[in-house]
Design a protein around this motif. Structure first.
Motif, PDB file in Angstrom:
ATOM      1  N   ASP A  41       0.799  -1.139  -0.023  1.00  0.00           N
ATOM      2  CA  ASP A  41       0.092   0.065  -0.027  1.00  0.00           C
ATOM      3  C   ASP A  41       0.974   1.118   0.074  1.00  0.00           C
ATOM      4  O   ASP A  41       1.417   1.586   1.121  1.00  0.00           O
ATOM      5  CB  ASP A  41      -0.956   0.166   1.300  1.00  0.00           C
ATOM      6  CG  ASP A  41      -1.968   1.051   0.939  1.00  0.00           C
ATOM      7  OD1 ASP A  41      -1.651   1.886   0.547  1.00  0.00           O
ATOM      8  OD2 ASP A  41      -2.808   1.319   2.033  1.00  0.00           O
ATOM      9  N   ASN A 223     -10.042  -2.806  -5.936  1.00  0.00           N
ATOM     10  CA  ASN A 223      -8.537  -2.349  -6.451  1.00  0.00           C
ATOM     11  C   ASN A 223      -7.493  -3.319  -5.927  1.00  0.00           C
ATOM     12  O   ASN A 223      -7.539  -3.719  -4.824  1.00  0.00           O
ATOM     13  CB  ASN A 223      -8.262  -1.026  -5.675  1.00  0.00           C
ATOM     14  CG  ASN A 223      -9.002   0.210  -6.633  1.00  0.00           C
ATOM     15  OD1 ASN A 223      -9.929   0.098  -7.468  1.00  0.00           O
ATOM     16  ND2 ASN A 223      -8.553   1.413  -6.112  1.00  0.00           N
ATOM     17  N   SER A 224      -6.517  -3.974  -6.962  1.00  0.00           N
ATOM     18  CA  SER A 224      -5.512  -4.758  -6.461  1.00  0.00           C
ATOM     19  C   SER A 224      -4.163  -3.985  -6.749  1.00  0.00           C
ATOM     20  O   SER A 224      -3.980  -3.332  -7.720  1.00  0.00           O
ATOM     21  CB  SER A 224      -5.662  -5.980  -7.325  1.00  0.00           C
ATOM     22  OG  SER A 224      -4.642  -6.739  -7.252  1.00  0.00           O
ATOM     23  N   LYS A 225      -3.208  -4.126  -5.919  1.00  0.00           N
ATOM     24  CA  LYS A 225      -1.930  -3.668  -5.750  1.00  0.00           C
ATOM     25  C   LYS A 225      -0.853  -4.911  -5.320  1.00  0.00           C
ATOM     26  O   LYS A 225      -1.058  -5.285  -4.259  1.00  0.00           O
ATOM     27  CB  LYS A 225      -1.593  -2.598  -4.843  1.00  0.00           C
ATOM     28  CG  LYS A 225      -0.285  -1.760  -5.037  1.00  0.00           C
ATOM     29  CD  LYS A 225      -0.096  -1.157  -6.301  1.00  0.00           C
ATOM     30  CE  LYS A 225       1.318  -0.439  -6.445  1.00  0.00           C
ATOM     31  NZ  LYS A 225       2.539  -1.590  -6.699  1.00  0.00           N
ATOM     32  N   ASP A 227       3.031  -6.056  -5.090  1.00  0.00           N
ATOM     33  CA  ASP A 227       4.439  -5.518  -4.992  1.00  0.00           C
ATOM     34  C   ASP A 227       5.578  -6.822  -4.985  1.00  0.00           C
ATOM     35  O   ASP A 227       5.126  -7.663  -4.017  1.00  0.00           O
ATOM     36  CB  ASP A 227       4.838  -4.609  -4.031  1.00  0.00           C
ATOM     37  CG  ASP A 227       4.538  -3.412  -4.490  1.00  0.00           C
ATOM     38  OD1 ASP A 227       3.950  -2.845  -5.762  1.00  0.00           O
ATOM     39  OD2 ASP A 227       4.963  -2.134  -3.641  1.00  0.00           O
ATOM     40  N   GLY A 246       5.874  -3.470  -9.322  1.00  0.00           N
ATOM     41  CA  GLY A 246       4.642  -3.698  -9.075  1.00  0.00           C
ATOM     42  C   GLY A 246       3.503  -3.577 -10.037  1.00  0.00           C
ATOM     43  O   GLY A 246       3.811  -3.059 -11.060  1.00  0.00           O
ATOM     44  N   TYR A 247       2.267  -3.973  -9.690  1.00  0.00           N
ATOM     45  CA  TYR A 247       1.146  -3.594 -10.556  1.00  0.00           C
ATOM     46  C   TYR A 247      -0.295  -3.228 -10.073  1.00  0.00           C
ATOM     47  O   TYR A 247      -0.387  -3.931  -8.998  1.00  0.00           O
ATOM     48  CB  TYR A 247       0.763  -4.962 -11.323  1.00  0.00           C
ATOM     49  CG  TYR A 247      -0.556  -4.998 -12.306  1.00  0.00           C
ATOM     50  CD1 TYR A 247      -0.165  -4.430 -13.550  1.00  0.00           C
ATOM     51  CD2 TYR A 247      -1.438  -5.460 -12.003  1.00  0.00           C
ATOM     52  CE1 TYR A 247      -1.242  -4.120 -14.566  1.00  0.00           C
ATOM     53  CE2 TYR A 247      -2.674  -5.377 -12.894  1.00  0.00           C
ATOM     54  CZ  TYR A 247      -2.332  -4.685 -14.191  1.00  0.00           C
ATOM     55  OH  TYR A 247      -3.319  -4.657 -14.749  1.00  0.00           O
ATOM     56  N   PHE A 248      -0.639  -2.309 -10.562  1.00  0.00           N
ATOM     57  CA  PHE A 248      -2.000  -1.739  -9.937  1.00  0.00           C
ATOM     58  C   PHE A 248      -3.067  -1.887 -11.157  1.00  0.00           C
ATOM     59  O   PHE A 248      -2.898  -1.643 -12.034  1.00  0.00           O
ATOM     60  CB  PHE A 248      -1.864  -0.397  -9.651  1.00  0.00           C
ATOM     61  CG  PHE A 248      -3.074   0.252  -9.108  1.00  0.00           C
ATOM     62  CD1 PHE A 248      -3.695   0.255  -7.921  1.00  0.00           C
ATOM     63  CD2 PHE A 248      -3.893   1.075 -10.008  1.00  0.00           C
ATOM     64  CE1 PHE A 248      -4.807   0.717  -7.505  1.00  0.00           C
ATOM     65  CE2 PHE A 248      -5.145   1.465  -9.467  1.00  0.00           C
ATOM     66  CZ  PHE A 248      -5.574   1.432  -8.185  1.00  0.00           C
ATOM     67  N   GLU A 253      -6.424   5.651  -6.770  1.00  0.00           N
ATOM     68  CA  GLU A 253      -6.329   5.880  -5.272  1.00  0.00           C
ATOM     69  C   GLU A 253      -6.308   7.377  -4.957  1.00  0.00           C
ATOM     70  O   GLU A 253      -6.836   7.864  -3.983  1.00  0.00           O
ATOM     71  CB  GLU A 253      -5.172   5.145  -4.834  1.00  0.00           C
ATOM     72  CG  GLU A 253      -5.175   3.761  -4.709  1.00  0.00           C
ATOM     73  CD  GLU A 253      -6.263   3.180  -3.685  1.00  0.00           C
ATOM     74  OE1 GLU A 253      -6.855   3.748  -2.899  1.00  0.00           O
ATOM     75  OE2 GLU A 253      -6.281   2.078  -3.749  1.00  0.00           O
TER      76      GLU A 253
END
Length: 273
Positions: A41, A223-225, A227, A246-248, A253
């Motif tokens: 996050d 929502n997906s994050k 790392d 990472g990928y969002f 946000e």
């Protein structure tokens, strides 16, 4: 803001009261020891820089913030700590010598953390506001809208193994602007290796962190994050540097852009103090 001030005052009053009853009490303790920051996050109070491409543009997120320990005390097998935290989290469009300042979100938090063995948690009262950048306003002629929320956020975590952590919690809002918001859910997990012994006087490990959020402002869509990173830090204390990719995926946000759907890979570095 009135409800937030009252909640913060009540939290501040509880800490000295606990110390007065004979619990162990310390002033200015080190942070990120009881409830560890959520690694995936980026909106946790920290100093971080992330680069990514979105909509054909080169963008960068810059976060400048920190958490300060105010007091720590124990009650039987439980350890409690009161902190204050704040951060500015901003987005820039990279375009050579003059970079466009697009938006910034401000955070002010009063977290109360607790731990007992492998179980830990955090309850905080918070303020969050979002503002458009001057460069973005000049280019688009859009002045945005007022975005400001105050509320209470609770997250608890459990570590079934020294290298495994799962967590979950939610946010309740006391004063949302716009007022069509009810709160959010947050949950996820973190996996890490044992110490890689890359440097004699430091501790280092690779981690995989997955964070999920469902905001009412986005129709409770996911929502997906994710790392994947390497953390290098002191063996004693929490000072460390993290390099991560990472990928969002989900709705932005950023408060001013929360209706926009965004998907991107990012590359970043973060510092824990």
């Amino acid at each position: 803001m009135r409800a937030l001030r009252h909640a913060a005052l009540a939290t501040l009053l509880l800490a000295p009261a606990a110390g007065a009853q004979g619990f162990q009490y310390g002033v200015v303790p080190e942070t990120d020891q009881l409830f560890h920051r959520i690694l995936a996050d980026p909106r946790q109070p920290q100093t971080t820089l992330r680069y990514y491409r979105l909509g054909g543009n080169n963008l960068a997120d810059v976060g400048l913030g920190n958490t300060w320990g105010m007091a720590r005390w124990t009650m039987r097998d439980w350890i409690f700590q009161l902190n204050i935290a704040g951060m500015g989290f901003s987005r820039f469009k990279l375009s050579g010598f003059v970079n466009e300042f697009q938006t910034i979100d401000f955070f002010a938090d009063v977290p109360l953390e607790f731990r007992r063995g492998r179980f830990s948690g955090q309850v905080m009262v918070f303020h969050e506001s979002s503002h458009l950048g001057d460069d973005y306003i000049r280019r688009t002629k859009s002045t945005g809208f007022r975005y400001s929320i105050e509320g209470v956020r609770t997250v608890v975590s459990f570590e079934p193994h020294p290298q495994v952590r799962v967590y979950g919690g939610g946010t309740g809002l006391m004063h949302p602007v716009p007022d069509d918001q009810d709160g959010a859910l947050q949950y996820g997990f973190e996996l890490r290796t044992e110490d890689l012994h890359l440097k004699k006087d430091n501790e280092s490990w690779v981690y995989l962190a997955q964070d999920f959020k469902n905001h009412s402002r986005g129709g409770w869509n996911l929502n997906s994050k994710t790392d994947l990173g390497l953390r290098l830090g002191a063996k004693r204390g929490v000072r460390a540097m993290r390099a991560h990719v990472g990928y969002f995926g989900g709705r932005s946000e950023y408060g001013q852009f929360h209706k926009n759907r965004e998907h991107y890979w990012d590359l970043g570095v973060s510092f824990d103090f």
